[in-house]
Design a protein around this motif. Structure first.
Motif, PDB file in Angstrom:
ATOM      1  N   LEU A   8       0.807  -1.221   0.000  1.00 53.65           N
ATOM      2  CA  LEU A   8       0.000   0.000   0.000  1.00 53.65           C
ATOM      3  C   LEU A   8       0.844   1.277   0.000  1.00 53.65           C
ATOM      4  N   PRO A   9       1.892   1.396   0.834  1.00 50.97           N
ATOM      5  CA  PRO A   9       2.681   2.641   0.811  1.00 50.97           C
ATOM      6  C   PRO A   9       3.307   2.925  -0.552  1.00 50.97           C
ATOM      7  N   ALA A  10       3.825   1.890  -1.222  1.00 59.14           N
ATOM      8  CA  ALA A  10       4.453   2.096  -2.534  1.00 59.14           C
ATOM      9  C   ALA A  10       3.424   2.514  -3.578  1.00 59.14           C
ATOM     10  N   LEU A  11       2.229   1.940  -3.522  1.00 57.37           N
ATOM     11  CA  LEU A  11       1.169   2.326  -4.450  1.00 57.37           C
ATOM     12  C   LEU A  11       0.731   3.762  -4.187  1.00 57.37           C
ATOM     13  N   ASP A  12       0.625   4.122  -2.924  1.00 56.80           N
ATOM     14  CA  ASP A  12       0.242   5.481  -2.574  1.00 56.80           C
ATOM     15  C   ASP A  12       1.283   6.477  -3.075  1.00 56.80           C
ATOM     16  N   ALA A  13       2.570   6.136  -2.933  1.00 49.21           N
ATOM     17  CA  ALA A  13       3.635   7.022  -3.413  1.00 49.21           C
ATOM     18  C   ALA A  13       3.562   7.204  -4.930  1.00 49.21           C
ATOM     19  N   ALA A  14       3.238   6.127  -5.646  1.00 49.97           N
ATOM     20  CA  ALA A  14       3.109   6.224  -7.102  1.00 49.97           C
ATOM     21  C   ALA A  14       1.953   7.118  -7.500  1.00 49.97           C
ATOM     22  N   LEU A  15       0.865   7.076  -6.734  1.00 50.52           N
ATOM     23  CA  LEU A  15      -0.283   7.926  -7.020  1.00 50.52           C
ATOM     24  C   LEU A  15       0.032   9.392  -6.767  1.00 50.52           C
ATOM     25  N   VAL A  16       0.740   9.668  -5.676  1.00 45.23           N
ATOM     26  CA  VAL A  16       1.118  11.051  -5.384  1.00 45.23           C
ATOM     27  C   VAL A  16       2.008  11.590  -6.491  1.00 45.23           C
ATOM     28  N   ALA A  17       2.926  10.744  -6.985  1.00 42.45           N
ATOM     29  CA  ALA A  17       3.825  11.160  -8.066  1.00 42.45           C
ATOM     30  C   ALA A  17       3.170  11.066  -9.437  1.00 42.45           C
ATOM     31  N   ASP A  18       1.979  10.455  -9.507  1.00 41.46           N
ATOM     32  CA  ASP A  18       1.249  10.261 -10.765  1.00 41.46           C
ATOM     33  C   ASP A  18       2.105   9.502 -11.779  1.00 41.46           C
ATOM     34  N   GLU A  19       2.649   8.346 -11.326  1.00 38.71           N
ATOM     35  CA  GLU A  19       3.556   7.572 -12.161  1.00 38.71           C
ATOM     36  C   GLU A  19       2.978   6.201 -12.515  1.00 38.71           C
ATOM     37  N   THR A  54       2.460  -4.003 -16.139  1.00 37.79           N
ATOM     38  CA  THR A  54       2.642  -2.554 -16.037  1.00 37.79           C
ATOM     39  C   THR A  54       1.274  -1.884 -16.106  1.00 37.79           C
ATOM     40  N   VAL A  55       0.989  -1.020 -15.134  1.00 37.42           N
ATOM     41  CA  VAL A  55      -0.342  -0.410 -15.058  1.00 37.42           C
ATOM     42  C   VAL A  55      -0.223   1.103 -14.870  1.00 37.42           C
ATOM     43  N   ASP A  56      -1.292   1.797 -15.245  1.00 39.23           N
ATOM     44  CA  ASP A  56      -1.402   3.245 -15.075  1.00 39.23           C
ATOM     45  C   ASP A  56      -2.509   3.515 -14.060  1.00 39.23           C
ATOM     46  N   ALA A 111       8.777   0.997  -9.235  1.00 42.42           N
ATOM     47  CA  ALA A 111       8.563   2.304  -9.858  1.00 42.42           C
ATOM     48  C   ALA A 111       9.176   2.310 -11.253  1.00 42.42           C
ATOM     49  N   THR A 112       8.554   3.045 -12.167  1.00 37.89           N
ATOM     50  CA  THR A 112       9.072   3.157 -13.529  1.00 37.89           C
ATOM     51  C   THR A 112       9.694   4.518 -13.797  1.00 37.89           C
ATOM     52  N   GLY A 113       9.319   5.511 -12.983  1.00 37.33           N
ATOM     53  CA  GLY A 113       9.840   6.851 -13.203  1.00 37.33           C
ATOM     54  C   GLY A 113       9.232   7.572 -14.383  1.00 37.33           C
TER      55      GLY A 113
END
Length: 330
Positions: free
Chosen positions: A139-150, A168-170, A204-206
């Motif tokens: 959950l924390p890693a998914l939340d970080a990706a959402l904040v970064a919109d990655e 790979t998902v958006d 993360a993909t960056g």
């Protein structure tokens, strides 16, 4: 409610120092007269607030006066405003929504944009049967990706851990439905839901997320939920099938399919991986339950959970030591 409006006014002044009364009225969705009354109430309560006339005037807070409320972190603010984004409202739905809007309005511009953007990626839905708490290491890693919109890569277990695969998902956002967490994300251009407890790893993909449309999380979640809950909605089901039963399954269910079967290979345990577009969720649930352990549903997650519940009820029924008295033959 006046108390939360007074707090929101105080936070606005603390963040900006001085604001014109029309601007406060706009942000809090009230009239200028209400703003004047609220300023009088704050002053009477001992808050050092005052009005300045003239071109650069407005409502001002004495320099140096502070409260502790805006000491909250962005994560804490997002959690609070997310309560106002409840998909089904709950008993305090309208009050929470109003309070979250006022809290956002009170933030400085630099913080408000980021918090509001992140808040739109989180949805809370209270209705439904609550389950036991889940282990959610991803959950924390998914939340970080959402904040970064990655865009992110997920190792996702559609069946058990042995069948976890990378994709790979958006992401559109995270949904908490009666305490169960789902990631809503587009995979190969199609929105899908992924149960967070089945995400084994996140990479993360960056690169920025590239969703297929501009719809927000609430719209996509509603579509996915209705697709599963509406009996007439077509649903694509991914299955693990005992190879001895695969021909029978194809033949028997041809009439209730909306299209041809697809084969996606063979799992490590020898079972075939099949994808079938059923004409309805009801048809898929009713038809597949009778195959027992010969057929395992991998996706959609909600159908898999319904099958588990139905199977548990059947087991409980047959585990009863005696029949109800009215059904015992003479």
């Amino acid at each position: 409610m006046r108390s939360d409006r007074l707090l929101a006014t105080l936070l606005l002044l603390q963040s900006h120092g001085r604001l014109p009364a029309p601007e406060i009225a706009r942000r809090l969705e009230v009239s200028r007269r209400t703003v004047s009354r609220d300023v009088e109430a704050l002053s009477a309560a001992g808050v050092p607030v005052y009005c300045e006339r003239g071109r650069n005037g407005g409502v001002a807070l004495l320099e140096g006066y502070r409260t502790d409320v805006t000491g909250m972190t962005d994560e804490e603010l997002r959690a609070l405003v997310a309560l106002g984004s409840s998909a089904d409202g709950g008993a305090l739905g309208s009050s929470l929504a109003s309070a979250s809007r006022k809290l956002l309005a009170a933030l400085p511009d630099a913080r408000r944009e980021g918090v509001d953007r992140a808040r739109r990626r989180l949805l809370v839905e209270h209705q439904g049967r609550r389950r036991a708490p889940e282990d959610l290491p991803a959950l924390p890693a998914l939340d970080a990706a959402l904040v970064a919109d990655e865009r992110v890569r997920l190792q996702y277990a559609t069946g058990d851990a042995a069948h976890a695969t990378w994709r790979t998902v958006d992401p559109y956002g995270l949904v908490s439905k009666a305490g169960t967490w789902y990631l809503v994300a587009a995979h190969r251009g199609r929105p899908k839901m992924y149960r967070v407890s089945r995400v084994r790893a996140v990479a993360a993909t960056g690169t920025p997320a590239r969703r297929p449309d501009e719809r927000d999380l609430a719209e996509v979640w509603t579509e996915l939920r209705e697709r599963l809950e509406t009996p007439t909605a077509e649903v694509e089901v991914r299955l693990l099938v005992d190879p001895a039963w695969a021909p029978t399954l194809r033949r028997v269910h041809l009439a209730v399919l909306a299209g041809p079967w697809r084969t996606e290979g063979v799992a490590p345990d020898g079972r075939e991986i099949l994808v079938a577009p059923f004409r309805s969720l009801v048809g898929a649930r009713a038809g597949l339950l009778g195959y027992g352990e010969a057929v395992e549903i991998l996706e959609p997650a909600a159908l898999r959970e319904e099958m588990a519940d139905a199977a548990a009820r059947v087991v409980a029924m047959y585990m009863r030591s005696t029949l109800p008295e009215s059904f015992v033959p003479d």
